[in-house]
Scaffold this motif. Structure first.
Motif, PDB file in Angstrom:
ATOM      1  N   GLU A  43      42.104  31.450  31.388  1.00 44.23           N
ATOM      2  CA  GLU A  43      41.899  32.786  31.434  1.00 44.23           C
ATOM      3  C   GLU A  43      41.489  33.293  30.306  1.00 44.23           C
ATOM      4  O   GLU A  43      41.854  33.156  29.079  1.00 44.23           O
ATOM      5  CB  GLU A  43      43.534  33.229  31.980  1.00 44.23           C
ATOM      6  CG  GLU A  43      43.779  34.993  31.922  1.00 44.23           C
ATOM      7  CD  GLU A  43      45.244  35.035  32.465  1.00 44.23           C
ATOM      8  OE1 GLU A  43      45.595  36.106  32.203  1.00 44.23           O
ATOM      9  OE2 GLU A  43      46.017  34.158  32.836  1.00 44.23           O
ATOM     10  N   SER A  44      40.897  34.666  30.483  1.00 45.17           N
ATOM     11  CA  SER A  44      40.463  35.308  29.059  1.00 45.17           C
ATOM     12  C   SER A  44      40.947  36.828  29.496  1.00 45.17           C
ATOM     13  O   SER A  44      41.140  37.280  30.698  1.00 45.17           O
ATOM     14  CB  SER A  44      38.872  35.277  29.108  1.00 45.17           C
ATOM     15  OG  SER A  44      38.082  35.902  30.032  1.00 45.17           O
TER      16      SER A  44
ATOM     17  N   GLY B  81      37.685  27.175  39.484  1.00 35.38           N
ATOM     18  CA  GLY B  81      36.487  26.572  39.896  1.00 35.38           C
ATOM     19  C   GLY B  81      35.344  27.398  39.779  1.00 35.38           C
ATOM     20  O   GLY B  81      35.039  28.317  38.968  1.00 35.38           O
ATOM     21  N   GLU B  82      34.803  27.466  41.137  1.00 39.57           N
ATOM     22  CA  GLU B  82      33.666  28.390  41.369  1.00 39.57           C
ATOM     23  C   GLU B  82      34.156  29.968  41.714  1.00 39.57           C
ATOM     24  O   GLU B  82      33.312  30.642  41.703  1.00 39.57           O
ATOM     25  CB  GLU B  82      32.880  27.649  42.632  1.00 39.57           C
ATOM     26  CG  GLU B  82      31.972  26.440  42.221  1.00 39.57           C
ATOM     27  CD  GLU B  82      31.420  25.832  43.443  1.00 39.57           C
ATOM     28  OE1 GLU B  82      30.128  26.525  43.512  1.00 39.57           O
ATOM     29  OE2 GLU B  82      31.623  25.180  44.152  1.00 39.57           O
ATOM     30  N   VAL B  83      35.477  29.899  42.060  1.00 47.63           N
ATOM     31  CA  VAL B  83      36.056  31.279  42.306  1.00 47.63           C
ATOM     32  C   VAL B  83      36.505  32.039  40.994  1.00 47.63           C
ATOM     33  O   VAL B  83      37.197  31.227  40.257  1.00 47.63           O
ATOM     34  CB  VAL B  83      36.855  31.136  43.259  1.00 47.63           C
ATOM     35  CG1 VAL B  83      37.537  32.637  43.777  1.00 47.63           C
ATOM     36  CG2 VAL B  83      36.174  30.741  44.746  1.00 47.63           C
ATOM     37  N   THR B  84      36.227  33.187  40.787  1.00 48.51           N
ATOM     38  CA  THR B  84      36.902  34.102  39.905  1.00 48.51           C
ATOM     39  C   THR B  84      37.849  35.100  40.358  1.00 48.51           C
ATOM     40  O   THR B  84      37.116  35.881  41.336  1.00 48.51           O
ATOM     41  CB  THR B  84      35.795  34.477  38.918  1.00 48.51           C
ATOM     42  OG1 THR B  84      34.847  33.538  38.484  1.00 48.51           O
ATOM     43  CG2 THR B  84      36.275  35.471  37.574  1.00 48.51           C
ATOM     44  N   VAL B  85      39.096  35.166  39.776  1.00 50.46           N
ATOM     45  CA  VAL B  85      39.776  36.379  40.108  1.00 50.46           C
ATOM     46  C   VAL B  85      40.000  37.284  38.881  1.00 50.46           C
ATOM     47  O   VAL B  85      40.358  36.607  37.896  1.00 50.46           O
ATOM     48  CB  VAL B  85      41.219  35.932  40.688  1.00 50.46           C
ATOM     49  CG1 VAL B  85      42.150  36.744  40.781  1.00 50.46           C
ATOM     50  CG2 VAL B  85      41.006  35.008  41.898  1.00 50.46           C
ATOM     51  N   TRP B  86      39.875  38.593  38.940  1.00 54.23           N
ATOM     52  CA  TRP B  86      40.059  39.449  37.993  1.00 54.23           C
ATOM     53  C   TRP B  86      40.738  40.596  38.004  1.00 54.23           C
ATOM     54  O   TRP B  86      40.228  41.651  38.652  1.00 54.23           O
ATOM     55  CB  TRP B  86      38.590  39.687  37.282  1.00 54.23           C
ATOM     56  CG  TRP B  86      37.700  40.174  38.177  1.00 54.23           C
ATOM     57  CD1 TRP B  86      36.707  39.450  38.860  1.00 54.23           C
ATOM     58  CD2 TRP B  86      37.067  41.694  38.179  1.00 54.23           C
ATOM     59  NE1 TRP B  86      35.875  40.297  39.460  1.00 54.23           N
ATOM     60  CE2 TRP B  86      36.091  41.641  39.113  1.00 54.23           C
ATOM     61  CE3 TRP B  86      37.759  42.693  37.558  1.00 54.23           C
ATOM     62  CZ2 TRP B  86      35.611  43.038  39.672  1.00 54.23           C
ATOM     63  CZ3 TRP B  86      37.061  44.018  38.160  1.00 54.23           C
ATOM     64  CH2 TRP B  86      35.970  44.086  38.874  1.00 54.23           C
ATOM     65  N   PRO B  87      41.837  40.577  37.974  1.00 52.19           N
ATOM     66  CA  PRO B  87      42.907  41.918  37.700  1.00 52.19           C
ATOM     67  C   PRO B  87      42.424  42.913  36.769  1.00 52.19           C
ATOM     68  O   PRO B  87      42.071  42.461  35.697  1.00 52.19           O
ATOM     69  CB  PRO B  87      44.209  41.327  37.592  1.00 52.19           C
ATOM     70  CG  PRO B  87      44.082  40.312  36.892  1.00 52.19           C
ATOM     71  CD  PRO B  87      43.029  39.367  37.432  1.00 52.19           C
ATOM     72  N   ALA B  88      42.274  43.975  37.326  1.00 51.89           N
ATOM     73  CA  ALA B  88      41.763  44.909  35.914  1.00 51.89           C
ATOM     74  C   ALA B  88      42.173  46.512  36.262  1.00 51.89           C
ATOM     75  O   ALA B  88      42.582  46.829  37.414  1.00 51.89           O
ATOM     76  CB  ALA B  88      40.214  45.196  35.978  1.00 51.89           C
ATOM     77  N   THR B  89      42.362  47.236  35.497  1.00 48.74           N
ATOM     78  CA  THR B  89      42.832  48.669  35.252  1.00 48.74           C
ATOM     79  C   THR B  89      41.894  49.428  34.392  1.00 48.74           C
ATOM     80  O   THR B  89      41.770  48.945  33.129  1.00 48.74           O
ATOM     81  CB  THR B  89      44.603  48.911  34.821  1.00 48.74           C
ATOM     82  OG1 THR B  89      45.366  47.996  35.676  1.00 48.74           O
ATOM     83  CG2 THR B  89      44.597  50.227  34.801  1.00 48.74           C
ATOM     84  N   PHE B  90      41.470  50.301  35.130  1.00 50.32           N
ATOM     85  CA  PHE B  90      40.410  51.260  34.199  1.00 50.32           C
ATOM     86  C   PHE B  90      40.365  52.813  34.732  1.00 50.32           C
ATOM     87  O   PHE B  90      40.927  52.896  35.878  1.00 50.32           O
ATOM     88  CB  PHE B  90      39.038  50.292  34.473  1.00 50.32           C
ATOM     89  CG  PHE B  90      38.698  50.056  35.869  1.00 50.32           C
ATOM     90  CD1 PHE B  90      37.987  51.170  36.511  1.00 50.32           C
ATOM     91  CD2 PHE B  90      39.018  48.961  36.516  1.00 50.32           C
ATOM     92  CE1 PHE B  90      37.555  50.739  37.851  1.00 50.32           C
ATOM     93  CE2 PHE B  90      38.602  48.637  37.658  1.00 50.32           C
ATOM     94  CZ  PHE B  90      37.653  49.590  38.348  1.00 50.32           C
TER      95      PHE B  90
END
Length: 358
Positions: free
Chosen positions: A4-5, A52-61
């Motif tokens: 995770e980044s 793996g090949e899937v990326t999940v990215w929670p974000a607030t903006f």
């Protein structure tokens, strides 16, 4: 813990924040033209979780307009599908003549191979983004294109199951090992595939293994919602999902599980959590047992001891003692590390912005 980044514009000088957010969004999904009225001090927070090949990215903006132009598509196309689960705020999408307004708990969908425009509302938004290669979705592309830019509900059906898993995943990634990431990516990809197939009314295009894995996830979700019902039986579960009992057994056997064992283990785990909760320490143990589908005290105690090695009363006592010791230890550490009088911030100092918000 999963890979995770984290990226926060607030960690940068104000003049650099919006440009950095543009670059971050371009690398997360695909190059886009972004615009906002908040360029002077743009606030955005994003976590990127790699499965793996899937990326999940929670974000607030802050409010933002996204535009993926035809020229950018020709210049760079990672050939991915994107879904955004809206958790807070509002927005709208434009795909040629097609328009859609999305609400909280809706999934917005798009593709890096198409041009589109998305605009959020006047307030900051919180989403959970999902990126996955188009090759992982075995529904024919020309059929998926018919629903892209539209909405998939996160309140019912497979969309609700996908939303539930995403919410659980982003809430805490610590219980998972790095080796779990590809398997979790497969779960997310299967649910996205099933959601697309349902949206285009083409379940027949799903590979048998995808249908089976998705059905198992639906069954597990159903079981968790009905754990308190002592009459939750394989026959009832099979009937609720319009399958035979033998097929239900086969589905769980292929997962290395037994349906009855899965029900029992889920009930025991929920009971264990309640008995370990100090806020529920005055609730009778038999009440906890009944809540999770064990109407007979002797049966609950026997199953609990077999699973955890101690009776329910002893586990509750150990949990309370452990919590009290931790509280005392924290109190001692706080007294040792306390800031001397006169050295702390004054009453007029303004606290920093909450990290939970940005």
């Amino acid at each position: 813990m999963l890979q995770e980044s984290v990226f926060r514009t607030m960690d940068l000088p104000p003049s650099d924040r919006f440009d950095a957010w543009v670059q971050r969004m371009g690398s997360t999904h695909a190059p886009m033209r972004l615009s906002t009225d908040h360029t002077a001090d743009y606030r955005g927070h994003q976590r990127v979780i790699v499965l793996g090949e899937v990326t999940v990215w929670p974000a607030t903006f802050d409010p933002l307009k996204f535009h993926r132009t035809a020229k950018l598509v020709r210049q760079s196309d990672p050939e991915t599908y994107h879904l955004s689960l809206l958790l807070k705020g509002e927005g709208a999408a434009v795909w040629g003549r097609r328009q859609a307004t999305y609400r909280i708990n809706d999934f917005h969908t798009n593709s890096s191979s198409r041009s589109w425009e998305v605009a959020t509302g006047s307030d900051p938004v919180t989403i959970v983004g999902v990126e996955l290669p188009r090759a992982l979705v075995p529904v024919p592309g020309h059929r998926v294109d018919r629903v892209l830019g539209g909405l998939i509900s996160g309140r019912e059906g497979t969309g609700a199951l996908l939303a539930q898993i995403l919410r659980q995943l982003i809430s805490d990634t610590r219980p998972y090992r790095p080796s779990d990431a590809p398997r979790l990516g497969t779960v997310v990809a299967d649910l996205v595939t099933a959601a697309f197939a349902h949206a285009v009314d083409d379940d027949r295009s799903l590979p048998p293994e995808t249908r089976s894995r998705t059905l198992v996830l639906h069954v597990k979700s159903y079981v968790r919602r009905h754990l308190g019902d002592p009459d939750l039986t394989p026959d009832r579960i099979a009937a609720a999902h319009h399958i035979s009992r033998s097929y239900l057994y086969r589905l769980f056997r292929d997962e290395g599980l037994g349906i009855a064992a899965y029900i029992r283990d889920q009930r025991l785990e929920h009971a264990r959590r309640d008995l370990s909760d100090p806020d529920l320490r005055t609730e009778p143990i038999h009440a906890v047992a009944v809540r999770w589908g064990f109407p007979r005290a002797a049966e609950f105690t026997r199953a609990f001891r077999t699973a955890y090695g101690v009776p329910p009363s002893e586990l509750r006592e150990r949990a309370l003692v452990s919590r009290e010791r931790a509280r005392i230890a924290d109190g001692r550490a706080g007294s040792v590390d306390a800031v001397p009088t006169g050295c702390g911030p004054s009453a007029n100092d303004t606290p920093p912005a909450s990290a939970a918000s940005w």
